[in-house]
Design a protein around this motif. Structure first.
Motif, PDB file in Angstrom:
ATOM      1  N   SER A  21       9.704  -1.712   4.095  1.00  0.00           N
ATOM      2  CA  SER A  21       8.437  -2.051   5.014  1.00  0.00           C
ATOM      3  C   SER A  21       8.369  -1.181   6.328  1.00  0.00           C
ATOM      4  CB  SER A  21       8.437  -3.496   5.279  1.00  0.00           C
ATOM      5  OG  SER A  21       9.837  -3.552   6.182  1.00  0.00           O
ATOM      6  N   LYS A  28      -1.297  -1.100   1.279  1.00  0.00           N
ATOM      7  CA  LYS A  28      -0.567  -1.543   0.129  1.00  0.00           C
ATOM      8  C   LYS A  28       0.101  -0.389  -0.779  1.00  0.00           C
ATOM      9  CE  LYS A  28      -1.613  -4.653  -3.637  1.00  0.00           C
ATOM     10  NZ  LYS A  28      -0.884  -3.942  -4.544  1.00  0.00           N
ATOM     11  N   LEU A  80       3.084   0.907   0.496  1.00  0.00           N
ATOM     12  CA  LEU A  80       4.104   0.083   0.594  1.00  0.00           C
ATOM     13  C   LEU A  80       4.723  -0.333  -0.994  1.00  0.00           C
ATOM     14  CD1 LEU A  80       5.965  -2.241   1.738  1.00  0.00           C
ATOM     15  CD2 LEU A  80       4.055  -3.884   1.398  1.00  0.00           C
ATOM     16  N   ASP A  81       3.673  -0.171  -1.850  1.00  0.00           N
ATOM     17  CA  ASP A  81       3.958  -0.476  -3.389  1.00  0.00           C
ATOM     18  C   ASP A  81       4.979   0.739  -3.713  1.00  0.00           C
ATOM     19  OD1 ASP A  81       2.724  -2.599  -3.641  1.00  0.00           O
ATOM     20  OD2 ASP A  81       0.918  -1.812  -4.724  1.00  0.00           O
ATOM     21  N   PHE A 127       3.771  -9.395   3.133  1.00  0.00           N
ATOM     22  CA  PHE A 127       3.564  -9.295   1.766  1.00  0.00           C
ATOM     23  C   PHE A 127       4.264 -10.237   0.841  1.00  0.00           C
ATOM     24  CE2 PHE A 127       7.052  -6.379   2.429  1.00  0.00           C
ATOM     25  CZ  PHE A 127       8.046  -6.685   1.446  1.00  0.00           C
ATOM     26  N   VAL A 176       3.180  -5.277  -4.936  1.00  0.00           N
ATOM     27  CA  VAL A 176       3.011  -6.645  -4.323  1.00  0.00           C
ATOM     28  C   VAL A 176       1.521  -7.096  -4.773  1.00  0.00           C
ATOM     29  CG1 VAL A 176       4.649  -5.955  -2.357  1.00  0.00           C
ATOM     30  CG2 VAL A 176       2.139  -5.686  -2.064  1.00  0.00           C
ATOM     31  N   CYS A 194      -0.971  -8.572   0.551  1.00  0.00           N
ATOM     32  CA  CYS A 194      -0.326  -7.737   1.589  1.00  0.00           C
ATOM     33  C   CYS A 194      -1.260  -7.514   2.728  1.00  0.00           C
ATOM     34  CB  CYS A 194      -0.042  -6.145   0.877  1.00  0.00           C
ATOM     35  SG  CYS A 194       0.502  -5.052   2.236  1.00  0.00           S
TER      36      CYS A 194
END
Length: 339
Positions: free
Chosen positions: A45, A62, A65-66, A104, A114, A117
């Motif tokens: 994160s 997002k 992060l994915d 998330f 996710v 988010c």
């Protein structure tokens, strides 16, 4: 800096809610209790927040992060991270970082991303460094080939990011505590790890040079810390995450390393580590008491998947690591009394 975490249904972890020390936090628990999963979720994160909008990066938070979760956990389905059991169909993660919130969640059916988010307003300027239990210097070429050429699972992003950090050249400066830490590290190692294009990584001790593959594991582990301090990857504002710092280290080296981590914390580095070591806990508790230094302990109960928080300055609580040491002492007494 991380101010707080609230995590539910992450692997064996049912609920982890805690305020995080801005100095040093220790995570303990038995094998398969979720310690490394907790550290990696924090790492992924934070690194996503640091990558977001950096340079030519134009993806949404997002999407960043994915990708980071995918390559950090390396699972065929991200949903496999969700805790198994009644009422645990969804994983939720929330952390306060500096003045922002990362939040998330995803279900057990999630594939590569996710479900929900929050969109963060800006990237994080600091850096996050993860030092895994396994050393990386002798594996640098293998890690790079596996990830950058073959795009295969095996070495996750904690390994790839670390070897990229280590590539950066070293320099002087960094503050009083950092300078002192590097000096003491070199004195302890009696040398330093160096890199050349011709021979790669090697350990330099006086006028002698040793191939990295025949350099002791413990030396390589501590030398990595020296390199990261020297090239400014560890400095004020850094979140340093270490998985089992005691791995491959003699007890005296473990005690020395805890002193070094304290110096880094005094310079503005936030440290989060997991451990199974009595020496780590005992040394940190002594430092906390002697110097009135805030050291937090997060203990994972593997039976209910919950996390309990303690201040080591108040004394070492009744935890499995200490109990195992007490059990050995009682066995020794029992043998002595029956001789």
């Amino acid at each position: 800096m991380i101010k707080r975490i609230d995590i539910e249904n992450l692997g064996p972890l049912k609920k982890a809610s805690a305020t995080i020390s801005n100095q040093l936090t220790v995570v303990i628990g038995k094998n398969d209790s979720g310690k490394t999963l907790l550290l990696k979720s924090i790492y992924a994160s934070l690194r996503a927040l640091e990558t977001y909008r950096r340079g030519d990066e134009r993806r949404s938070f997002k999407s960043v992060l994915d990708d980071k979760l995918f390559w950090t956990f390396q699972l065929g389905r991200l949903g496999d991270l969700v805790r198994k059991g009644e009422g645990a169909s969804k994983l939720s993660f929330r952390t306060e970082v500096d003045d922002q919130e990362i939040k998330f969640s995803f279900s057990s059916s999630a594939e590569k991303g996710v479900g929900e988010c929050t969109q963060v307003p800006s990237q994080r300027e600091g850096s996050t460094v993860f030092i895994p239990a396994k050393e990386v210097l002798s594996l640098q070429k293998v890690i790079r080939k596996s990830r950058e050429i073959d795009q295969e699972f095996g070495f996750d992003d904690t390994f790839l990011d670390l070897v990229n950090y280590l590539d950066k050249p070293t320099s002087q400066g960094g503050g009083k505590h950092v300078t002192d830490a590097r000096k003491k590290l070199k004195e302890f190692l009696k040398g330093s790890v160096e890199f050349s294009d011709k021979r790669g990584w090697y350990f330099k001790k006086g006028n002698s040079q040793f191939d990295i593959n025949i350099t002791a594991e413990g030396v390589k582990k501590i030398a990595i810390l020296d390199r990261l301090i020297g090239n400014k990857m560890i400095n004020s504002g850094t979140v340093l995450i270490i998985d089992e710092p005691e791995a491959h280290l003699h007890p005296s080296a473990i005690i020395f390393l805890m002193d070094m981590l304290k110096k880094l914390c005094r310079q503005g580095v936030q440290v989060i580590l997991s451990t199974h070591s009595y020496f780590v806990i005992k040394k940190l508790s002594l430092l906390a008491k002697i110097d009135d230094w805030p050291v937090q302990l997060l203990s994972i109960d593997e039976l209910n998947g919950a996390v309990e928080s303690f201040e080591l300055g108040d004394g070492v609580p009744d935890i499995p690591i200490i109990q195992a040491s007490v059990d050995l002492y009682e066995q020794e007494l029992d043998i002595a009394f029956h001789e």
